[in-house]
Scaffold this motif. Sequence first.
Motif, mmCIF file in Angstrom:
data_model
loop_
_atom_site.group_PDB
_atom_site.id
_atom_site.type_symbol
_atom_site.label_atom_id
_atom_site.label_comp_id
_atom_site.label_asym_id
_atom_site.label_seq_id
_atom_site.Cartn_x
_atom_site.Cartn_y
_atom_site.Cartn_z
ATOM 1 N N ALA A 78 0.844 -1.204 0.000
ATOM 2 C CA ALA A 78 0.000 0.000 0.000
ATOM 3 C C ALA A 78 0.879 1.254 0.000
ATOM 4 C CB ALA A 78 -0.926 -0.007 1.222
ATOM 5 N N HIS A 79 1.970 1.216 0.756
ATOM 6 C CA HIS A 79 2.852 2.384 0.820
ATOM 7 C C HIS A 79 3.531 2.629 -0.533
ATOM 8 C CE1 HIS A 79 3.243 2.415 5.504
ATOM 9 N NE2 HIS A 79 2.008 2.327 5.075
ATOM 10 N N SER A 80 3.906 1.550 -1.240
ATOM 11 C CA SER A 80 4.517 1.703 -2.574
ATOM 12 C C SER A 80 3.566 2.451 -3.502
ATOM 13 C CB SER A 80 4.799 0.346 -3.223
ATOM 14 O OG SER A 80 5.630 -0.424 -2.437
ATOM 15 N N ASN A 81 2.293 2.053 -3.462
ATOM 16 C CA ASN A 81 1.299 2.688 -4.336
ATOM 17 C C ASN A 81 1.120 4.163 -3.978
ATOM 18 O OD1 ASN A 81 0.849 0.298 -5.673
ATOM 19 N ND2 ASN A 81 -0.787 -0.344 -4.269
ATOM 20 N N ALA A 82 1.036 4.443 -2.691
ATOM 21 C CA ALA A 82 0.821 5.821 -2.242
ATOM 22 C C ALA A 82 2.024 6.701 -2.598
ATOM 23 C CB ALA A 82 0.573 5.849 -0.731
ATOM 24 N N ILE A 83 3.212 6.185 -2.375
ATOM 25 C CA ILE A 83 4.435 6.952 -2.627
ATOM 26 C C ILE A 83 4.560 7.288 -4.116
ATOM 27 C CG2 ILE A 83 6.940 6.513 -2.843
ATOM 28 C CD1 ILE A 83 6.332 7.563 -0.099
ATOM 29 N N SER A 84 4.158 6.341 -4.967
ATOM 30 C CA SER A 84 4.297 6.528 -6.423
ATOM 31 C C SER A 84 3.469 7.696 -6.934
ATOM 32 C CB SER A 84 3.861 5.267 -7.167
ATOM 33 O OG SER A 84 4.636 4.186 -6.743
ATOM 34 N N ARG A 85 2.452 8.083 -6.180
ATOM 35 C CA ARG A 85 1.550 9.138 -6.658
ATOM 36 C C ARG A 85 2.030 10.535 -6.278
ATOM 37 N NH1 ARG A 85 -2.483 4.938 -6.038
ATOM 38 N NH2 ARG A 85 -2.785 5.300 -3.816
ATOM 39 N N HIS A 86 3.154 10.621 -5.545
ATOM 40 C CA HIS A 86 3.662 11.939 -5.140
ATOM 41 C C HIS A 86 5.137 12.049 -5.479
ATOM 42 C CE1 HIS A 86 -0.060 13.157 -3.187
ATOM 43 N NE2 HIS A 86 -0.200 11.863 -2.942
ATOM 44 N N ALA A 122 7.797 1.456 -7.348
ATOM 45 C CA ALA A 122 7.794 2.824 -6.800
ATOM 46 C C ALA A 122 9.078 3.553 -7.190
ATOM 47 C CB ALA A 122 7.643 2.779 -5.279
ATOM 48 N N ALA A 123 10.175 2.797 -7.249
ATOM 49 C CA ALA A 123 11.474 3.401 -7.563
ATOM 50 C C ALA A 123 11.556 3.866 -9.019
ATOM 51 C CB ALA A 123 12.596 2.409 -7.262
ATOM 52 N N ARG A 124 10.549 3.534 -9.824
ATOM 53 C CA ARG A 124 10.500 4.088 -11.185
ATOM 54 C C ARG A 124 9.967 5.510 -11.168
ATOM 55 N NH1 ARG A 124 8.117 -1.175 -13.707
ATOM 56 N NH2 ARG A 124 10.028 -2.378 -13.799
ATOM 57 N N HIS A 125 9.303 5.870 -10.065
ATOM 58 C CA HIS A 125 8.670 7.199 -9.987
ATOM 59 C C HIS A 125 9.409 8.158 -9.072
ATOM 60 C CE1 HIS A 125 5.117 5.626 -12.043
ATOM 61 N NE2 HIS A 125 5.300 4.529 -11.312
ATOM 62 N N VAL A 126 9.997 7.632 -7.994
ATOM 63 C CA VAL A 126 10.656 8.497 -7.006
ATOM 64 C C VAL A 126 11.963 7.830 -6.557
ATOM 65 C CG1 VAL A 126 8.485 9.477 -6.103
ATOM 66 C CG2 VAL A 126 9.462 7.427 -5.035
ATOM 67 N N ARG A 138 17.352 13.524 -5.979
ATOM 68 C CA ARG A 138 17.960 12.546 -6.915
ATOM 69 C C ARG A 138 16.920 12.082 -7.936
ATOM 70 N NH1 ARG A 138 23.386 11.152 -5.939
ATOM 71 N NH2 ARG A 138 23.736 12.201 -3.981
ATOM 72 N N PRO A 139 17.385 11.545 -9.048
ATOM 73 C CA PRO A 139 16.435 10.949 -9.984
ATOM 74 C C PRO A 139 15.806 9.686 -9.396
ATOM 75 C CG PRO A 139 18.711 10.792 -10.799
ATOM 76 C CD PRO A 139 18.763 11.558 -9.517
ATOM 77 N N PRO A 140 14.630 9.300 -9.912
ATOM 78 C CA PRO A 140 14.024 8.061 -9.434
ATOM 79 C C PRO A 140 14.997 6.895 -9.559
ATOM 80 C CG PRO A 140 12.505 9.235 -10.860
ATOM 81 C CD PRO A 140 13.808 9.970 -10.929
ATOM 82 N N GLY A 141 14.878 5.938 -8.650
ATOM 83 C CA GLY A 141 15.768 4.770 -8.696
ATOM 84 C C GLY A 141 15.766 4.085 -7.343
ATOM 85 N N LEU A 142 16.227 2.846 -7.343
ATOM 86 C CA LEU A 142 16.315 2.088 -6.086
ATOM 87 C C LEU A 142 17.765 2.119 -5.614
ATOM 88 C CD1 LEU A 142 14.903 0.384 -3.962
ATOM 89 C CD2 LEU A 142 15.222 -1.622 -5.416
ATOM 90 N N TYR A 143 17.985 2.775 -4.481
ATOM 91 C CA TYR A 143 19.328 2.971 -3.953
ATOM 92 C C TYR A 143 19.481 2.232 -2.627
ATOM 93 C CZ TYR A 143 19.052 6.900 -7.246
ATOM 94 O OH TYR A 143 18.881 7.680 -8.368
#
Length: 257
Positions: free
Chosen positions: A72-80, A102-106, A243-248
């Motif tokens: 649920a948090h992944s979905n919410a985070i992706s929208r902001h 989510a890391a594709r968006h933020v 930073r740009p979106p990505g999984l760090y």
Amino acid sequence: MRIGVAGINGRVGSVLIEAIRQRGDQLTGGFDRPGAGRQAPAPDITLFHSLEELAAVSDVVVDFTVAAAVTAHSNAISRHRAAWVLGTTGLSEAAQLGVVQAARHVPVVQAANFSPGVTLVLDLAARLAAALPPEDYDAEIVDMHHRQKLDAPSGTALAIGNAVAAARGTTLAAVRDSGRDGVTSARATGAIGFASLRGGQVVGEHTVLFTASDEQIGLTHRAFDRRTFAAGAIRAAHWAHGRPPGLYSMRDVLGLR
Ligand code: NAD
């Protein structure tokens, strides 16, 4: 910087409040388990009704909650636009896929352990594993945590196991040996064993042992205070902002690659 805390009433969440203010950042507020009876930890802290509301007013959301909430948090985070610093452990494969989405968006910084010391232990464990042949050196990982901990082995123990497996040219899934009980067969060559101890209020202890017939090397990390996780998470928040979106990972934050 504006930082919001998901899981603000939790053990790590409580320590984060102090760490954010000490560093001079703005605590936008928090979010915690939905439902009746959840209150803000202090009168001057806003408790939002959803993670989305918190993300909408924050530059970074720092999240130490429960694995069941992560999708649920992944979905919410992706929208902001807020970056996400995710410390929750015990994620299912599906929940981890949500994090990747989510890391594709933020920008997302995910670590099973935000302490700088553990990040270095992961590196050292990999170096030992690469140098010590699995035919001769049996790798075993022990974690001890407080009695309330929900997942075992701990996320950090699994991260050490992944580092050891990768350094030996395999995957943890292929060699993992956890939960021994009763009459077990002999230890398989190259296996990575796990044992999880739980008790009292131990913040977090991890040891990786490489044991041969004639010697043993051990590497131990002990967290004495949750402030080490909070300080690392805030450091990650500052690093992630803009930073740009990505999984760090914490390795990126500490400049280890
Ligand atoms: P905790 O149980 O004390 O706190 C978790 C908080 O999340 C609680 O306040 C709880 O009410 C809240 N929560 C539960 N369900 C929720 C939901 N659906 N939505 C929002 N909030 C919800 O646990 P803790 O010791 O603070 O640890 C939290 C997580 O962080 C665990 O997964 C733990 O393993 C992990 N952890 C990670 C690190 C790290 O460095 N990465 C360090 C310590 C703990």
